[in-house]
Design a protein around this motif. Structure first.
Motif, mmCIF file in Angstrom:
data_model
loop_
_atom_site.group_PDB
_atom_site.id
_atom_site.type_symbol
_atom_site.label_atom_id
_atom_site.label_comp_id
_atom_site.label_asym_id
_atom_site.label_seq_id
_atom_site.Cartn_x
_atom_site.Cartn_y
_atom_site.Cartn_z
ATOM 1 N N TYR A 2 36.268 5.537 115.841
ATOM 2 C CA TYR A 2 36.920 6.084 114.859
ATOM 3 C C TYR A 2 38.514 5.513 114.871
ATOM 4 O O TYR A 2 39.334 5.545 115.850
ATOM 5 N N PHE A 3 38.854 4.855 113.732
ATOM 6 C CA PHE A 3 40.035 4.141 113.668
ATOM 7 C C PHE A 3 41.397 5.195 113.986
ATOM 8 O O PHE A 3 42.325 4.462 114.983
ATOM 9 N N SER B 238 38.160 0.404 108.799
ATOM 10 C CA SER B 238 38.430 1.784 108.296
ATOM 11 C C SER B 238 39.369 1.488 106.975
ATOM 12 O O SER B 238 40.311 0.619 107.094
ATOM 13 N N LYS C 290 41.797 3.442 106.150
ATOM 14 C CA LYS C 290 43.313 3.817 106.578
ATOM 15 C C LYS C 290 43.769 2.698 107.402
ATOM 16 O O LYS C 290 45.155 2.848 107.677
ATOM 17 N N GLN C 291 43.270 1.597 107.939
ATOM 18 C CA GLN C 291 43.866 0.710 108.744
ATOM 19 C C GLN C 291 44.926 -0.231 108.098
ATOM 20 O O GLN C 291 45.837 -0.701 108.867
#
Length: 231
Positions: free
Chosen positions: A36-37, A57, A59-60
């Motif tokens: 998970y990132f 991800s 969110k990255q």
């Protein structure tokens, strides 16, 4: 030769903290994961060696560290590669965009179509949508220009929609100048004949490439085949 240590974080913050507190990573060359990132980002904040986040991800894009390596590219980046290719190589081709019925693909469709419409000297761009996974043959007859070059962009990861699109193009491949594009080559292409894709000059962006013309790569595959009789 490589020495690898495996740790199961159990997707637990407590377990992740325990692993960092009870192991010395100073002599390690890199850490791959956690999967998970956000957890990989958390680890990168607490150690000084490279941390590789192996899975993409959303969110990255908003989080980064000097030692955090994002190994999976954003799908928006792959979109831009195709769109930039269109802008740099467009020479009056008739552009047809094929889209499936998935709600999450509708915003992607019109985002891409709007960017195509910004291209200078654009002659035409039209859209074909599947109905229950299938494409009406007449739609292709109406949208393809039999006297000009056609670029067909598939925006779908559905197997049925992909098969329907390729099968329709197959009937035109011999007589009409058609080139097929996609945003990726996913599992939806697993059952599609590569010879047919070759005839359609199938073009897609990828974040992975094996250069078989490289002498070291060719040597590795030769040695592997001799030892295991498999690739």
């Amino acid at each position: 030769k490589i020495n690898v240590d495996f740790f199961d974080t159990e997707n637990s913050d407590y377990k992740l903290q325990y692993i960092l507190n009870n192991n010395n990573f100073d002599n390690s060359d890199a850490i791959i994961g956690p999967l998970y990132f956000e957890n990989a980002h958390w680890v990168a904040n607490r150690i000084n060696i490279p941390v590789i986040a192996p899975i993409y991800s959303k969110k990255q894009g908003s989080k980064s560290d000097a030692n955090l390596i994002k190994s999976a590219v954003s799908p928006f980046y792959l979109e831009d590669i195709i769109l930039n290719y269109f802008k740099e190589n467009y020479d009056g081709e008739n552009i047809v965009v094929i889209n499936d019925e998935k709600p999450e693909n509708q915003s992607k469709l019109w985002r891409i179509v709007d960017k195509i419409k910004e291209m200078e000297s654009l002659k035409t761009v039209s859209v074909i949508k599947t109905e229950k996974g299938y494409i009406d043959d007449e739609s292709f007859v109406q949208k393809l220009d039999t006297l000009s070059k056609n670029w067909v962009l598939l925006i779908s990861d559905e197997k049925i929609a992909t098969t329907a699109a390729v099968n329709n193009l197959k009937t035109f491949a011999e007589d009409v100048d058609v080139r097929l594009f996609s945003l990726e080559k996913g599992r939806n292409f697993d059952n599609i004949d590569n010879v047919l894709l070759g005839k359609l000059e199938f073009t897609y962006p990828t974040d992975e490439l094996t250069n078989f013309e490289d002498s070291k790569v060719a040597s590795f595959y030769t040695k592997y085949w001799k030892k295991y009789k498999s690739l």
